[in-house]
Design an enzyme around this catalytic site. Structure first.
Site, PDB file in Angstrom:
ATOM      1  N   HIS B 145      42.555 -45.369  44.628  1.00  0.00           N
ATOM      2  CA  HIS B 145      43.808 -44.618  44.493  1.00  0.00           C
ATOM      3  C   HIS B 145      44.166 -44.045  45.844  1.00  0.00           C
ATOM      4  O   HIS B 145      43.327 -43.438  46.499  1.00  0.00           O
ATOM      5  CB  HIS B 145      43.622 -43.477  43.485  1.00  0.00           C
ATOM      6  CG  HIS B 145      43.518 -43.951  42.082  1.00  0.00           C
ATOM      7  ND1 HIS B 145      44.575 -44.458  41.393  1.00  0.00           N
ATOM      8  CD2 HIS B 145      42.461 -43.996  41.229  1.00  0.00           C
ATOM      9  CE1 HIS B 145      44.200 -44.799  40.166  1.00  0.00           C
ATOM     10  NE2 HIS B 145      42.916 -44.536  40.041  1.00  0.00           N
ATOM     11  N   CYS B 187      48.077 -47.613  46.067  1.00  0.00           N
ATOM     12  CA  CYS B 187      49.475 -47.195  46.107  1.00  0.00           C
ATOM     13  C   CYS B 187      49.789 -46.769  47.537  1.00  0.00           C
ATOM     14  O   CYS B 187      48.963 -46.148  48.196  1.00  0.00           O
ATOM     15  CB  CYS B 187      49.685 -45.983  45.190  1.00  0.00           C
ATOM     16  SG  CYS B 187      49.213 -46.295  43.493  1.00  0.00           S
TER      17      CYS B 187
END
Lengths: 611, 371
Positions: B145, B187
């Protein structure tokens, strides 16, 4: 030429990453099946024997290996399979002058570890799952959940702690496990438990270190280097059965490596090094067996046996048929007439033996698939004589109580047990609340050794020798308080809880049948793991469950929240107050509309007062 | 003669191409930074790249694999010892001979940076070290992440793009790589390569700043998303690559266009000296060995004769095993000699006080009776 080229490429690609294991026999055992390879073992053995023997097979080799598989059907319908691989090597690792450089069956990575750190005995085990003694009986080789490592160093070692630290790091590389988390906060030095399992007389406990990591996960990455230590790897012999997808889909999986000095021969005049690799697995009736009480090698391991390891001097499969003397309980096929009895864990048991070194064992299909088909219902299991449980009592996040229950199920004999407890420093034990009760009466231990913990340095160590009355439950309770850790000491998932390692209970349990104290080499491997010194009792080690304790956990988003709140208060509260005090106001003329501005310009030219 | 010149030209270009990349060994550092069962897809991502890299020839000894959590033997996994990449459970990317170097709590920012820069404690085993030199091509793959300028490690700490760029600069100054390929699947992944400033680095990311990298598809039996889109299509692309493949980096940049990935993959090649068109995929993902065939005979010396060891005189009395539970001995065990510590300051102070009070009360003349 091409074969050599392919060979070299294959050898390069398949080299072990967790420290290189060079075995001259690796090249010969690759199994390409050509004539050159068949004469390989003979050539290797000719090279390692003492000169003057020529190429004859009459000279005995300094090292040998044996493998065996024990299959024991359990009363609950599960099945217990125990692999043992033993390599015996007559050499001297700890000899100061001459370094051992030629390795054949013994893995080089472990041999170098033994000589570098002057290790006398090394026992390491990786276990997934907990052994349920009440349902499954006693295990052949006991082990606690997680990783356990205990080592006896040679008495010439000057700095035992330094050697221990480096040894754990090297082993973490060899076994792909995070053993480097073993440090002084989880290492203890037991004063009476864990006596050496090998030969020797002096037992100064300053050279013993014991550590356990209950959180350690066991998966294929630990099995892969373990398999690479075997002389035949996973390519021939019993090790072809070890497929990780089946082995880890089980109730209990434990793999261990035990290295110790043993008697070279029955006269016991000199020592040889013994390396035992054990793998114990219990397959569950419902998850692996699909609920049907029929077990076979193919169902358990998705493989069948095709040949014995060519380097092994003996390769056998034992099936426990003690409960099936007339064949009324289950059917064993292919049938064999070879029966062997052995006294294991205080009981005389009968085994059907399949010798894999004989070609007839494999039959027409050249593969051996043992099938056990149940016919009748099995009776009740004999209750194991010694078993233990442990749990945490209490509520809240401040205090608690550890209860250890030890059951003695012998109807009339009492025997002593040695209880070893190692509790991390963040559970502060109150030893003045330690009580030992049997049958609701206080039972004073005949020996207590307690070493208090030091915050962030040392765990608690409690060792007690307790006499268990016959047919009783002994309860050991001690209260503790939970400490608040510094915020950097918490693991990334602190709400999971913190583990406390298993307690170890070592006992000499009275045996129903006379134990065999004669240390000949003819005994099956599984009956000679613990040395027996007297006939009337056998040594057993029982591990309790590890505990999972919740420590008071702070809210880790606190620093962020505090900064936001403080900055908001400062900006809004103090800022507005400061502005009110120090701000000065000036009157400002509103800007005039265009027409008026134009009129003012004309008036200024004329010299008339402005609007 | 034109034919001759043409042949000569052809052979020299082929020869220069053969030795073009200038690297002699390949390393890979593959990191999954996420913990917990619902981040199964990150472990599957890393294991797919591991699988491809191993298949194309990089040996385990040259791969540093870091997995922050164990998904294969997790108790929630309905099929233990497996990690699947596709919902029909076709491909088990965990395999049968995986070797994980850093696992669980060991995957921290500090350990990652130490592996890259080589500043590890002296007792670290070889399998946990990145022993690259100035002729090594290194593939670094990160997944987890991330956000604008940072990558989260195990939900408790993060690494910023500045730190990563500085680590790569340290590697360059210490001559720890020849060329470096950096792939990140998180991301806003493009933010992580914005700050690089060392030469010979090529970077790929699965999404631009402000975009999220999405996951591919869930599996209803396992219950979680199995893989991220970018790595899924990357794995599909790599499955077609074999060790002798001539596919170059431009093909890699085309993996997972916006129609498949929803996010826009980005890449950065301005720091890389060679033209991406001339860089082979196998320069980073494979470990093509340059074999020299020789026709000369090599003379091996005969095995040295083992010196005859004087047979050890058998000891006079036979050795025996140690008694496992010597009850009598344990009960009468002498307590361990405690190390002597000099008396504490408090004890010294207390005794000084007592002596002072004594001499104050009874007078100094008693001193001569003591000494």
């Amino acid at each position: 030429m091409a074969a050599v080229g392919v060979f070299a490429l294959a050898a390069l690609v398949l080299s072990c990453k967790c420290d290189s294991v060079e075995k001259p026999s690796d090249a010969t055992g690759a199994g390409t099946g050509s004539e050159a390879e068949r004469s390989g073992p003979a050539a290797a053995s000719a090279g390692s024997e003492a000169p003057g023997g020529g190429a004859g097979a009459a000279v005995s080799l300094p090292d040998s290996c044996e493998e065996e598989l024990l299959i024991r059907p359990l009363h609950s319908g599960d099945i217990y399979a125990s692999f043992q691989f033993r390599t015996l090597w007559d050499t001297d690792f700890l000899h100061q002058g001459k370094k051992v450089s030629h390795y054949r069956l013994f893995p080089k990575s472990l041999g170098q570890v033994l000589s570098k750190f002057s290790v006398r005995e090394l026992h390491i085990s990786f276990t997934q799952g907990y052994w349920r003694t009440m349902q499954w009986g006693q295990p052949i080789v006991p082990s606690p959940p997680g990783a356990e490592l205990w080592v006896w160093f040679h008495n010439t070692v000057a700095d035992v702690d330094g050697n221990w630290k480096e040894l754990t790091n090297v082993l973490s590389g060899i076994f792909c496990a995070s053993l480097n988390f073993i440090d002084s906060t989880n290492t203890v030095q037991p004063s009476a438990s864990f006596k050496p399992l090998g030969l020797g007389n002096a037992t100064d406990h300053r050279f013993l270190r014991y550590a356990t990591l209950p959180r350690e996960i066991v998966c294929t990455e630990n099995l892969t280097p373990w398999k690479k230590l075997l002389p035949c790897g996973s390519k021939a012999g019993l090790a072809v059965l070890m497929k990780s997808e089946k082995l880890f889909h089980s109730s209990f999986h434990s793999q261990a490596v035990h290295i110790r000095p043993v008697c070279k021969d029955w006269q016991c005049s000199s020592t040889a090094w013994e390396l035992r690799q054990t793998l114990n697995v219990v397959f569950d009736l419902y998850t692996s067996g699909q609920g049907k009480k029929e077990w076979s090698l193919f169902k358990m391991f998705s493989r069948t046996l095709t040949e014995a390891c060519p380097l092994a001097s003996s390769s056998k499969v034992y099936v426990d048929v003690t409960d099936n003397p007339e064949g009324e309980l289950f059917d064993l096929s292919p049938a064999t007439s070879v029966l062997n009895t052995a006294v294991v864990l205080g009981d005389r048991r009968t085994y059907s033996v399949y010798d894999l070194t004989q070609k007839e064992t494999f039959g027409q299909l050249r593969s051996l698939n043992l099938v056990l088909r149940w016919k009748g219902e099995s009776g009740d299991m004999l209750r194991p004589l010694l078993h233990a449980e442990r749990y945490v009592a209490g509520f809240g996040l401040q205090t608690g109580e550890i209860h250890t229950l030890i059951y003695n199920n012998h109807p009339y004999r009492a025997f002593p047990v040695l209880l070893l407890d190692s509790v991390p420093w963040y559970l502060r034990l109150y030893i003045h609340t330690l009580t030992v009760t049997s049958k609701t009466r206080e039972n004073k231990p005949s020996y207590i050794h307690y070493q208090p913990s030091k915050d962030r340095l040392r765990p608690h160590l409690l060792e007690m020798l307790v006499q268990l009355p016959p047919h009783s439950v002994t309860e050991v309770t001690v209260q503790f308080e939970r400490a608040l850790l510094k915020w950097t000491e918490y693991t990334p998932d602190p709400n999971h809880g913190f583990y406390v390692g298993s307690s170890v209970i070592s006992a000499l349990v009275p045996s129903v049948v006379a134990m065999d104290t004669n240390n000949t080499q003819e005994r099956p491997l599984f009956s000679s793991f613990f040395p027996t010194k007297e006939e009337s009792s056998y040594f057993v080690r029982v591990y309790t469950e590890p505990l999972l304790v919740n420590l008071p956990t702070p809210d880790f988003s606190m620093p962020y929240n505090v900064i936001c709140l403080t900055c908001t208060v400062v900006a809004v509260g103090y800022g507005s107050f400061y502005n009110l005090l120090t701000r000065t106001f000036q009157v400002e003329e509103p800007s005039q509309p265009l027409a008026k501005r134009l009129a003012n310009v004309i008036r200024r030219i004329r010299g008339v007062p402005l609007l | 003669s034109y034919l001759f010149i043409y042949l000569f030209y052809y052979i020299t270009t082929k020869a220069t191409q053969f030795f073009n990349s200038g690297h002699t060994n390949n390393w890979a550092v593959l990191v999954c930074t996420s913990r917990f069962w619902f981040n199964y897809r990150h472990v599957a991502n890393v294991l797919s790249v591991y699988r491809s890299v191993k298949r194309l020839g990089i040996p385990d000894s040259h791969i540093v694999l870091m997995l922050a959590d164990d998904m294969a033997c997790n108790h929630r996994n309905p099929k233990p010892a497996t990690v699947f990449s596709h919902k029909n459970m076709e491909l088990n990317v965990y395999g049968d001979d995986v070797e994980v170097d850093y696992r669980g709590y060991e995957v921290t920012v500090e350990n990652f940076l130490r592996v890259l820069t080589g500043r590890l404690p002296p007792s670290t085993p070889r399998s946990k070290r990145l022993l690259s030199d100035d002729r090594s091509n290194i593939l670094i793959y990160l997944t987890g992440h991330g956000g604008n300028g940072f990558l989260k490690f195990q939900d408790s700490e993060e690494i910023s793009n500045v730190e990563l760029a500085d680590a790569f600069e340290q590697m360059w100054q210490k001559r720890r790589y020849n060329e470096l390929l950096f792939i990140i699947d998180t991301c806003q992944g493009a933010s992580m390569y914005e700050r690089f400033y060392s030469p010979n680095i090529m970077a790929l990311a699965s999404s631009q700043v402000g975009e999220d990298s999405l996951s591919h598809q869930p599996d209803l039996a396992i219950g979680v998303h199995l893989m991220d889109r970018y790595t899924f299509y990357l794995l599909e692309f790599l499955e077609d690559i074999h060790p002798a493949s001539q596919a170059n980096m431009n093909d890699l940049f085309k993996v997972c266009p916006k129609s498949q990935c929803v996010s826009t993959p980005g890449h950065r090649t301005d720091l890389f000296l060679r033209d991406p068109r001339s860089v082979l995929i196998t320069d980073f993902f494979g470990s093509v060995r340059k074999v020299e065939i020789t026709r000369e005979a090599v003379n091996l010396t005969s095995a040295a004769e083992q010196p005859v060891e004087a047979t050890k005189e058998p000891k006079s009395e036979p050795l025996s095993y140690v008694d496992q539970l010597p009850v009598a001995e344990i009960i009468h065990q002498k307590p361990k000699q405690k190390d002597w510590h000099p008396p504490d300051g408090f004890i010294l102070g207390l005794w000084t006080l007592i002596l002072l009070v004594f001499f104050k009360t009874y007078g100094i003349k008693h001193l001569k009776h003591i000494f």
